[in-house]
Design a protein around this motif. Structure first.
Motif: not given
Length: 97
Positions: A29-32, A36-41, A47-54, A64-69
């Motif tokens: 994902i990060r190298h798609f 430019l940046h990717l984090e997981l929070w 205990g079961n809630t997570w966020f991605t920040f990109s 383009n990413y959202r329509h990729s394989d």
């Protein structure tokens, strides 16, 4: 540049599955192109809630990413782990200090 935040709530028994999946996919994902940046929070109190920040070069790069394989395969494996509907926001920086 745009920022993307995605809130995901998982079945507590499936959190480790998500962590493993993210670990496997994060560099892809990060190298798609356009990412430019990717984090997981983690929200530790839940205990079961997570966020991605990109960060993405543009809305078009994110689309383009959202329509990729890569997205389709990753999202298919992720969404079966949810216990609530995910929420996503695309935001731009208003002030940075």
């Amino acid at each position: 540049m745009i920022n993307r935040i995605v809130k995901m709530e998982f079945d507590p028994d499936k959190v480790n599955n998500f962590r493993d999946l993210f670990s496997q996919q994060q560099l892809l994902i990060r190298h798609f192109p356009g990412c430019l940046h990717l984090e997981l929070w983690e929200h530790p109190a839940s205990g079961n809630t997570w966020f991605t920040f990109s960060q993405w070069e543009s809305e078009a790069a994110l689309d383009n990413y959202r329509h990729s394989d890569l997205f389709r395969e990753t999202w298919a494996a992720t969404k079966v782990l949810f216990n609530a509907k995910p929420v996503a926001w695309t935001v731009k920086t208003a002030v940075s200090l």
